[in-house]
Scaffold this active site. Structure first.
Site, PDB file in Angstrom:
ATOM      1  N   CYS A 164       0.580  -1.007  -0.071  1.00  6.83           N
ATOM      2  CA  CYS A 164       0.173  -0.012  -0.204  1.00  6.83           C
ATOM      3  C   CYS A 164       0.710   1.170   0.441  1.00  6.83           C
ATOM      4  CB  CYS A 164      -0.954  -0.103   0.839  1.00  6.83           C
ATOM      5  SG  CYS A 164      -2.243   0.955   1.549  1.00  6.83           S
TER       6      CYS A 164
ATOM      7  N   GLU B 267      -1.570  -8.611   4.704  1.00  7.31           N
ATOM      8  CA  GLU B 267      -1.933  -8.777   6.434  1.00  7.31           C
ATOM      9  C   GLU B 267      -3.347  -8.261   6.758  1.00  7.31           C
ATOM     10  OE1 GLU B 267      -1.034  -4.139   5.138  1.00  7.31           O
ATOM     11  OE2 GLU B 267      -1.053  -5.935   4.332  1.00  7.31           O
TER      12      GLU B 267
ATOM     13  N   HIS C 196      -3.521  -4.614   0.839  1.00  2.86           N
ATOM     14  CA  HIS C 196      -3.247  -5.511   2.419  1.00  2.86           C
ATOM     15  C   HIS C 196      -3.290  -7.381   2.095  1.00  2.86           C
ATOM     16  CE1 HIS C 196      -2.509  -1.806   4.000  1.00  2.86           C
ATOM     17  NE2 HIS C 196      -3.038  -1.343   3.207  1.00  2.86           N
TER      18      HIS C 196
END
Length: 248
Positions: free
Chosen positions: A109, A197, A195
């Site tokens: 990002c 994560e 993302h």
């Protein structure tokens, strides 16, 4: 590559309070992803990975390149195109890493955008608005080769973008709201705008904070929450990152 694989996470932000409390910073968020991804590759996350974290917003200490094998640039609520001293330091550090050929880089990002900026691509606000929660990323031929699938489902949380690919860099994919969803340079770096994560719990906490703060409308928040727990490919993306870092 040395054993264990030494990854330095550059924390470009502090998570929203509930996420910070649970994970102890973005270092903890990414450690969770990378350790889960390592297990899918039959790696021991405790002995085959050595993960450190550096808060580069509040501190100017960076890892020494001789002490690491990879640098991971996290996401952030901050704007990658601004000239705050810590962002300028990060851009210069990124240029230094790009100028050598041993330590590899992962950009997520904001980190994806910082790598674009370090390579002289324009970064800034998209005129197509926010991209939030689980979305499809259409893959290029290289993206399909690397990720082993036709498209990626990935959590998103951004309104800033890299406007065009830097020279010599390969596109990994796009979406209707973001043409440059991922970048690749063999043996050097992989980035994604999304993302991997993030999970549903993290997304809903961010959406709640940004909705309360007036950043997201009620309609945007409901749409994001409705998709937050959709199936997504975060752990598979993390596995591709690790394979990239481990390959000779």
């Amino acid at each position: 590559m040395s054993s264990p694989l030494r990854i330095a996470i550059l924390e470009c932000d502090t998570p929203v309070p509930e996420v910070h409390k649970r994970y102890n910073g973005y270092g903890g968020v990414f450690s969770t992803l990378l350790k889960s991804s390592a297990k899918t590759l039959h790696l021991d996350p405790e002995t085959d990975l050595e993960i450190t974290a550096f808060n580069i917003v509040d501190d100017d200490k960076y890892p020494k390149l001789e002490d690491v094998d990879a640098i991971l640039l996290s996401g952030s609520k901050h704007n990658s195109f601004e000239d705050h001293p810590w962002i300028l330091r990060l851009v210069e550090f990124t240029k230094m890493v790009l100028a050598q050929d041993r330590v590899r880089i992962l950009g997520i990002c904001f980190g994806h955008q910082i790598i674009g900026r370090a390579l002289d691509s324009k970064v800034g606000r998209s005129d197509k608005g926010w991209e939030i929660s689980v979305c499809d990323m259409d893959l290029t031929d290289k993206g399909k080769e690397l990720f082993g699938r036709e498209k990626l489902r990935i959590q998103q949380m951004h309104q800033d973008i890299v406007f065009s690919l830097p020279p010599g860099v390969v596109s990994l994919g796009s979406s209707p709201r973001c043409e440059v969803q991922g970048m690749y340079a063999a043996g050097r770096f992989i980035t994604v705008q999304g993302h991997p994560e993030f999970n549903g719990e993290i997304i809903t906490e961010i959406v709640k904070v940004r909705s309360t703060g007036g950043i997201f409308t009620e309609e945007m928040a409901k749409d994001a929450d409705d998709r937050a727990f959709n199936e997504q490919d975060g752990i598979a993306i993390g596995a591709v990152f690790l394979k990239f870092l481990l390959e000779e």
